[in-house]
Design an enzyme around this catalytic site. Sequence first.
Site, short mmCIF file in Angstrom:
data_model
loop_
_atom_site.label_atom_id
_atom_site.label_comp_id
_atom_site.label_asym_id
_atom_site.label_seq_id
_atom_site.Cartn_x
_atom_site.Cartn_y
_atom_site.Cartn_z
N ASP A 1 0.71 -0.89 -0.07
CA ASP A 1 0.21 0.02 0.00
C ASP A 1 1.14 1.21 0.01
OD1 ASP A 1 -2.14 -1.20 -0.21
OD2 ASP A 1 -2.56 -1.41 1.90
N ALA A 2 2.20 0.98 0.81
CA ALA A 2 2.44 2.26 0.68
C ALA A 2 3.04 2.34 -0.71
CB ALA A 2 3.96 2.42 2.41
N TYR B 1 2.49 1.90 -3.41
CA TYR B 1 0.81 2.45 -4.11
C TYR B 1 0.54 4.07 -3.84
CZ TYR B 1 -3.71 2.73 -6.56
OH TYR B 1 -4.74 3.29 -6.90
N ASP B 2 0.39 3.93 -2.22
CA ASP B 2 0.39 5.68 -2.03
C ASP B 2 1.44 6.42 -2.55
OD1 ASP B 2 -2.11 4.64 -1.42
OD2 ASP B 2 -0.95 4.67 1.11
N SER C 1 -34.82 -8.88 -17.86
CA SER C 1 -34.96 -9.49 -16.80
C SER C 1 -34.53 -11.08 -16.58
CB SER C 1 -35.06 -9.47 -15.53
OG SER C 1 -37.17 -9.80 -16.25
N LEU C 2 -35.03 -11.87 -15.79
CA LEU C 2 -34.35 -13.64 -16.10
C LEU C 2 -35.65 -13.81 -15.85
CD1 LEU C 2 -31.11 -14.67 -14.97
CD2 LEU C 2 -32.12 -14.09 -17.07
N GLU D 1 -23.64 -19.67 -12.99
CA GLU D 1 -22.71 -18.63 -12.31
C GLU D 1 -23.36 -18.19 -10.93
OE1 GLU D 1 -22.72 -14.93 -15.39
OE2 GLU D 1 -22.02 -16.42 -16.93
N LYS E 1 -25.70 -15.84 -8.68
CA LYS E 1 -26.37 -14.15 -9.13
C LYS E 1 -26.60 -13.63 -8.17
CE LYS E 1 -31.22 -13.35 -9.57
NZ LYS E 1 -31.72 -12.26 -9.11
N ASP F 1 -27.00 -10.63 -5.29
CA ASP F 1 -27.24 -10.60 -5.05
C ASP F 1 -27.67 -8.94 -5.12
OD1 ASP F 1 -30.49 -9.60 -4.43
OD2 ASP F 1 -30.15 -10.38 -2.48
N GLU G 1 -23.26 -6.41 -11.99
CA GLU G 1 -24.12 -6.23 -10.46
C GLU G 1 -23.16 -5.53 -9.40
OE1 GLU G 1 -26.89 -7.24 -11.36
OE2 GLU G 1 -28.02 -8.10 -8.82
N TYR H 1 -20.63 -9.43 -16.12
CA TYR H 1 -21.57 -10.84 -16.49
C TYR H 1 -21.38 -10.78 -18.32
CZ TYR H 1 -25.75 -9.17 -14.44
OH TYR H 1 -26.22 -8.83 -14.14
N LYS I 1 -33.83 -19.65 -8.32
CA LYS I 1 -33.59 -18.63 -6.78
C LYS I 1 -33.66 -19.84 -6.32
CE LYS I 1 -34.59 -15.21 -6.80
NZ LYS I 1 -35.76 -13.90 -7.05
N CYS J 1 -28.99 0.06 33.35
CA CYS J 1 -27.88 -0.24 32.62
C CYS J 1 -27.77 -2.21 33.41
CB CYS J 1 -26.12 -0.26 32.77
SG CYS J 1 -25.30 -1.49 31.93
N CYS K 1 -24.18 -2.75 35.27
CA CYS K 1 -23.57 -2.23 35.90
C CYS K 1 -24.59 -1.34 36.33
CB CYS K 1 -23.37 -1.11 35.34
SG CYS K 1 -23.13 0.08 34.84
N CYS L 1 -25.69 3.29 28.33
CA CYS L 1 -25.43 3.52 29.76
C CYS L 1 -24.51 4.26 29.87
CB CYS L 1 -24.57 2.02 29.63
SG CYS L 1 -23.81 2.45 31.52
N CYS M 1 -18.25 0.48 33.51
CA CYS M 1 -19.33 -0.61 33.75
C CYS M 1 -18.96 -1.63 32.15
CB CYS M 1 -20.87 0.12 32.02
SG CYS M 1 -21.22 -1.19 31.34
S1 IVH Z 1 -27.65 -12.11 -16.37
C1 IVH Z 1 -30.89 -10.39 -19.57
N1 IVH Z 1 -25.62 -13.18 -14.90
O1 IVH Z 1 -29.99 -11.02 -11.50
C2 IVH Z 1 -30.50 -11.38 -18.14
N2 IVH Z 1 -28.21 -11.28 -14.34
O2 IVH Z 1 -33.27 -10.77 -13.05
C3 IVH Z 1 -29.19 -11.10 -18.38
N3 IVH Z 1 -28.19 -11.21 -11.60
O3 IVH Z 1 -31.71 -7.92 -12.21
C4 IVH Z 1 -29.08 -11.53 -16.89
N4 IVH Z 1 -26.20 -12.27 -11.50
O4 IVH Z 1 -28.77 -7.85 -12.69
C5 IVH Z 1 -27.46 -12.12 -14.73
N5 IVH Z 1 -24.14 -13.70 -13.82
C6 IVH Z 1 -25.19 -12.99 -13.43
C7 IVH Z 1 -26.59 -12.36 -12.68
C8 IVH Z 1 -27.38 -11.40 -13.03
C9 IVH Z 1 -27.63 -11.20 -10.71
C10 IVH Z 1 -28.53 -9.87 -12.16
C11 IVH Z 1 -29.20 -9.14 -13.03
C12 IVH Z 1 -30.78 -9.61 -12.95
C13 IVH Z 1 -31.57 -10.53 -11.87
C14 IVH Z 1 -32.01 -11.17 -13.26
#
Ligand code: IVH
Length: 664
Positions: free
Chosen positions: A34-35, A37-38, A83-84, A112, A114, A116, A170, A222, A310, A404, A407, A422, A427
């Site tokens: 780090d140093a 790099y800094d 979305s999926l 892969e 997913k 969150d 994500e 991704y 899911k 408390c 104590c 407290c 304490c």
């Molecule tokens: S592929 C056409 N891969 O999951 C949709 N989505 O509805 C392509 N998510 O909000 C999505 N990890 O952002 C894909 N490895 C991954 C993911 C991923 C998280 C999210 C995505 C979306 C939700 C699916």
Amino acid sequence: MDRSAAYQKAEQLREEIRRHDHLYYALDMPEIDDAEYDRLYRELVDLEEAFPEIVTPDSPTQRVGGAPLKSFGTVTHRAPLLSLGNAFDDGELVDFDRRVRQAIEDVEYVVEPKIDGLTIVLIYENGRFISGSTRGDGFTGEDITTNLKTIKEIPLRLRHEVPRLEVRGEAYMSRRAFQRLNQEREERGEPFFANPRNAAAGSLRQLDPQVTASRALQVFIYSILYQEDEPAGTQLDVLDRLEQLGFVVNPWRVHCKDIGMVVEACREGLDKRDHLPYEIDGMVVKVNSVDQQERLGSTSKSPRWAIAYKFPAEQAVTRVRDIITRVGRTGVLTPTAVLDPVRVAGSTVSRATLHNEDIVKQKDVRIGDQVVIHKAGDVIPEVVRSLTEKRTGGEVEFVMPSRCPECGSQVVRLEGEAAARCIGSACPAQLREGIIHFASRGAMNIEGLGPAVVAQLTAAGLIHSAADLYYLEAEQLVGLERMGQKSADNLIQAIDHSRENGLAKLLFALGIRFVGERVAKLLAEHYRSLERLQQADYEELKAVPEVGDKIAASIVAYLGDQANRELIERLKEAGVNTEQQVVARTSDSPLAGKTLVLTGTLASFTRKDAQEMIEQRGGRVSSSVSRQTDYVVAGEDPGSKLDKANSLGVAVLDEDQFKALLGR
Ligand code: IVH
């Protein structure tokens, strides 16, 4: 130096910094400490300050730039962001595979995790990051470019130039960062984030980019949404290409020849999920061939070539036996529900935090209630809501005690704060929790000094402050519960070693309000010694990067307090290092002058800690094995580096041998 020389030097520094950013963030294989790099970064800042006209928008110094925005602009996505569809069990995966195979033959999949978090779109022109947005309603999103620029894992410049590139990924917050953020918010009496996803979303949707910069956000990329380049043939190629461009791509991807393997990979995801440093809410199954993806196409909402498997929700219903209050190191009383033990997401839970009085009221949780609990990216589960419809009438409301529980001192709640505290200065709970924090990993990192041992030491009156730790002798420890001669010796040795940690860790360990790990490090780098910090006044402190009114005032108050001054004096007398540069025992360490390569996971340290300790002892860490390598340290699941070491005849150390060389 003239302008053109400055320009050239600056470009060279930027290139070097980018390379180290990539090694650190994308590859997790830093080559410098780090140093160092800094120093590079500082040199660039100085140069850009002397010649402001040479600053480029993609300079690493421009991550936190702009003033707060009034509102976010909107961005129209090139094509709707789909979305999926979801699969909730194995049968639904098999149905998905059947639908796919009705349209095409010889299908292979990639599975892969997913993540969150929050979907983000990043746009690059000629290799430079120019715009970033949220998904929004799929058609238009919010322009969060300035906020995204603060995330170090997002490259401002790609490693290869592509005329135009748009990617999807994500943004997320690790469990650890989430826990820390909520802890800080709890101390400040601010409302918490319910889970890491909300915390990531809240952090990205800040009008002030400085706030986003202070939150530890990370990303995984991704998909490629658009590119002016040869298209990739498969999803696995897409991931490789993203990696080559310098993005952080999740290394976990399973190539599956058939749906049986997909089902297995999804089950494996369920097993692994609790052991990851970040939250995942399922696995994503994708047809591997891009050509086949195109043939399958999409509905208006989601692609036909992918599905989200899911995981079952991490929630459970149980009964509140009691609501007790726990006293933390700052004296804050946290109401905690004592539950009928119940299994949630792989472990048995018998306590859940209720955070503070207001939340107990707001969620209307009473003793005797049936409640829904979940794990919020945290080891400590949380009460989501009470099932009021199940009440029998015998439930009892919670009242914050006025004294408390540990104590007996008065409990007060200051105006504008959610926390009740407290105010007892002696304490035992505050002492105990303060020492647990002092010894914890990010602080003085004293192995073997966990909550159970600290509780015994304080209860037995063996320690009355953190400084007392350094005067303990093994004989005093033998006889404590589960403490034999060997563990006692080890503990004394671990305490002894912690003397050399240096100022950054010590400052964090002291537990000064608002001084987290990062601020402690910045203060240590700035002042380099505790004496100098003690002489700084409020105005001076505010000149330190990231130190504002609140932090400065808190430090001044802490250092002005007589008891704290005495604690610091006693720590110094005990030989605790109060300087930033560790008094490195470089020349007498067996690691002095040696080159080491780390591979696999070590049980007792993170990569970064291991590297730091090697460097403190005069050694060097390299990312690849060669004949020049002195030792390869192999943890669990070592990679190809171990094979290479064996083939070159380089000495291989296991974790214990490595520890011995570190003198630990
Ligand atoms: S592929 C056409 N891969 O999951 C949709 N989505 O509805 C392509 N998510 O909000 C999505 N990890 O952002 C894909 N490895 C991954 C993911 C991923 C998280 C999210 C995505 C979306 C939700 C699916």
